[in-house]
Scaffold this active site. Structure first.
Site, short mmCIF file in Angstrom:
data_model
loop_
_atom_site.label_atom_id
_atom_site.label_comp_id
_atom_site.label_asym_id
_atom_site.label_seq_id
_atom_site.Cartn_x
_atom_site.Cartn_y
_atom_site.Cartn_z
N CYS A 2 0.81 -1.23 0.00
CA CYS A 2 0.00 0.00 0.00
C CYS A 2 0.85 1.27 0.00
O CYS A 2 0.33 2.36 -0.26
CB CYS A 2 -0.95 -0.01 1.19
SG CYS A 2 -1.94 -1.50 1.25
N HIS A 60 -3.31 6.90 2.93
CA HIS A 60 -3.72 5.64 2.32
C HIS A 60 -5.12 5.30 2.87
O HIS A 60 -5.36 5.37 4.07
CB HIS A 60 -2.71 4.54 2.67
CG HIS A 60 -3.20 3.18 2.36
ND1 HIS A 60 -3.80 2.87 1.15
CD2 HIS A 60 -3.21 2.03 3.08
CE1 HIS A 60 -4.15 1.60 1.15
NE2 HIS A 60 -3.82 1.07 2.32
N ASN A 63 -10.19 -0.41 0.48
CA ASN A 63 -8.74 -0.28 0.44
C ASN A 63 -8.23 -0.81 -0.91
O ASN A 63 -8.27 -2.02 -1.15
CB ASN A 63 -8.15 -1.07 1.62
CG ASN A 63 -6.63 -1.04 1.65
OD1 ASN A 63 -5.98 -0.65 0.69
ND2 ASN A 63 -6.07 -1.48 2.77
N1 COA Z 1 -18.26 -9.39 9.65
C1 COA Z 1 -18.69 -9.75 10.87
N2 COA Z 1 -17.85 -10.17 11.83
C2 COA Z 1 -16.54 -10.21 11.53
C3 COA Z 1 -16.05 -9.83 10.29
C4 COA Z 1 -16.96 -9.42 9.32
N3 COA Z 1 -16.57 -9.03 8.09
N4 COA Z 1 -14.70 -9.99 10.30
C5 COA Z 1 -14.35 -10.43 11.51
N5 COA Z 1 -15.47 -10.57 12.27
C6 COA Z 1 -15.55 -11.03 13.65
C7 COA Z 1 -14.41 -11.94 14.01
O1 COA Z 1 -14.73 -13.27 13.69
C8 COA Z 1 -14.31 -11.73 15.50
O2 COA Z 1 -15.33 -12.44 16.12
P1 COA Z 1 -15.10 -13.14 17.56
O3 COA Z 1 -14.79 -12.00 18.49
O4 COA Z 1 -16.39 -13.80 17.82
O5 COA Z 1 -13.94 -14.06 17.38
C9 COA Z 1 -14.63 -10.27 15.63
O6 COA Z 1 -15.39 -9.88 14.48
C10 COA Z 1 -13.38 -9.41 15.69
O7 COA Z 1 -13.85 -8.15 15.91
P2 COA Z 1 -12.93 -7.04 16.50
O8 COA Z 1 -11.98 -7.56 17.54
O9 COA Z 1 -13.82 -5.92 16.89
O10 COA Z 1 -12.07 -6.65 15.25
P3 COA Z 1 -11.23 -5.37 15.13
O11 COA Z 1 -11.77 -4.26 15.93
O12 COA Z 1 -9.79 -5.72 15.29
O13 COA Z 1 -11.46 -4.98 13.61
C11 COA Z 1 -10.36 -4.95 11.51
C12 COA Z 1 -10.97 -5.81 12.62
C13 COA Z 1 -9.79 -5.89 10.45
C14 COA Z 1 -11.44 -4.09 10.90
C15 COA Z 1 -9.25 -4.05 12.10
O14 COA Z 1 -8.34 -4.82 12.88
C16 COA Z 1 -8.49 -3.31 11.06
O15 COA Z 1 -9.02 -2.53 10.32
N6 COA Z 1 -7.15 -3.49 11.00
C17 COA Z 1 -6.34 -2.87 9.98
C18 COA Z 1 -6.44 -3.67 8.72
C19 COA Z 1 -5.98 -2.91 7.51
O16 COA Z 1 -6.32 -1.77 7.32
N7 COA Z 1 -5.18 -3.60 6.67
C20 COA Z 1 -4.67 -3.08 5.48
C21 COA Z 1 -3.51 -2.21 5.77
S1 COA Z 1 -2.75 -1.63 4.35
#
Ligand code: COA
Length: 322
Positions: free
Chosen positions: A109, A249, A279
């Site tokens: 990215c 980004h 993204n």
């Molecule tokens: N829909 C519904 N539930 C989902 C899901 C989706 N698309 N994706 C994951 N979950 C669930 C998981 O299974 C987990 O469930 P559990 O608690 O029962 O195990 C739960 O949601 C995790 O939620 P949470 O801990 O609130 O996730 P988070 O706050 O860490 O958010 C991201 C997850 C991926 C959105 C976040 O970590 C993020 O944006 N990280 C950066 C990623 C990024 O930008 N990457 C590219 C960089 S260039």
């Protein structure tokens, strides 16, 4: 060196969060509240070089320059059409840039900012007078559509800029970096080592799709935006009030809000379009720049900061006078 033209292209197929909830266990509420993403464009068959070429042609038109006059093409991509040739060589053929040197770079990215930095060094060292810099991705072919925690985040698209040597300001400063010790946080394996002399080398636990440690990337991203902006301003006479827009980004609205809070600045200073495209990795900043350029948001003399983070883990930050 300054930017003299911008272009972008995204596929027609627009997939809303509610559309995804029909094919996997997710919801608009989960995706919107955690990321700010509402929809994304998904390729209906076009590959990365197709998107890149269409964005490139727009940028050439905007810059009023003929493809034959382009000296250098750099495509920043993590989703090339082929291992060989580079996507940039395919673009060179598609747009008729017969006099260009063309190659790809891989910095996920942050790739667009890496490419700007490389082009700047080519120009400073008189190896070329101008460059076509493209960020292009078809990530829909690399995401694991069975992994709802990653596939909902990404989209397909391409953005391009034409830069040329100039006495006027333009790219005032640029800095890039990497933290290779964190490479496992975001990865996509290319292929397995298989040959007549090696058997059972398939790593069954890992497929050839994108794997990501969301929380680790989140933390890295917030720190990168915050430190990148602080550091790039440190060596200048400008302070944050002089900056018209920050173009980050486009990964996640919450990352941007956290960074704005740490920097104690109005989140409105950040240009956001991730709600529309998700993204798009290396394409996200040039798509945003083109959107801003076409809307007439950018005025001559405006100071803007571009800041990126991504797989590698890599980062980049640039201060630009439009
Ligand atoms: N829909 C519904 N539930 C989902 C899901 C989706 N698309 N994706 C994951 N979950 C669930 C998981 O299974 C987990 O469930 P559990 O608690 O029962 O195990 C739960 O949601 C995790 O939620 P949470 O801990 O609130 O996730 P988070 O706050 O860490 O958010 C991201 C997850 C991926 C959105 C976040 O970590 C993020 O944006 N990280 C950066 C990623 C990024 O930008 N990457 C590219 C960089 S260039």
């Amino acid at each position: 060196m300054k930017i003299i033209g911008t272009g972008s292209y995204v596929p027609d197929l627009s997939i809303k969060n509610d559309d995804l909830s029909k094919i996997m266990d997710t919801s608009d509420e989960w995706i919107s509240s955690r990321t700010g993403i509402k929809k994304r464009r998904i390729s209906n068959g076009e590959n990365t070089s197709d998107l890149a070429s269409k964005a490139a042609l727009q940028a050439l038109k905007n810059a009023q320059i003929d493809a034959k006059d382009i000296d250098l093409i750099i495509v920043a991509t993590t989703s090339p059409d082929y291992f060989v040739p580079s996507t940039a060589c395919v673009v060179e053929e598609k747009i008729g840039a017969v006099n260009a040197i063309s190659f790809d770079i891989s910095a996920a990215c942050s790739g667009f900012l890496y490419a700007i930095n490389i082009a700047k060094n080519f120009i400073i060292s008189n190896q070329c007078n101008n460059a076509l810099i493209i960020g292009a991705e078809v990530l829909s072919k690399l995401v694991d559509w069975k992994d709802r925690s990653t596939c909902v985040l990404f989209g397909d698209g391409a953005g391009a800029v034409v830069v040329e040597d100039s006495k006027e300001s333009g790219i005032l400063d640029i800095t890039i970096g990497s933290e290779g010790e964190k490479w496992k946080a975001l990865k996509c394996k290319s292929c397995f080592v298989e040959n007549p002399y090696v058997t059972n080398e398939k790593e069954n636990e890992e497929n050839l799709k994108i794997h990501m440690s969301g929380k680790e990337i989140f933390k890295f991203a917030v720190n990168t935006i915050t430190n990148g902006i602080r550091n790039i301003l440190k060596d200048t006479t400008y302070n944050i009030e002089d900056i018209k827009y920050i173009v980050p980004h486009q990964a996640n609205l919450r990352i941007i809000e956290f960074a704005a809070k740490k920097l104690k600045i109005d989140p409105e200073k950040f240009y956001i379009n991730l709600d529309q495209y998700g993204n798009t990795s290396g394409a996200s900043i040039p798509i945003a720049l083109d959107e801003m350029n076409r809307k007439g948001v950018l005025k001559k003399g405006d100071k803007i900061i571009l800041v990126a983070f991504g797989g590698g883990l890599t980062w980049g930050c640039s201060l630009i006078e439009w």
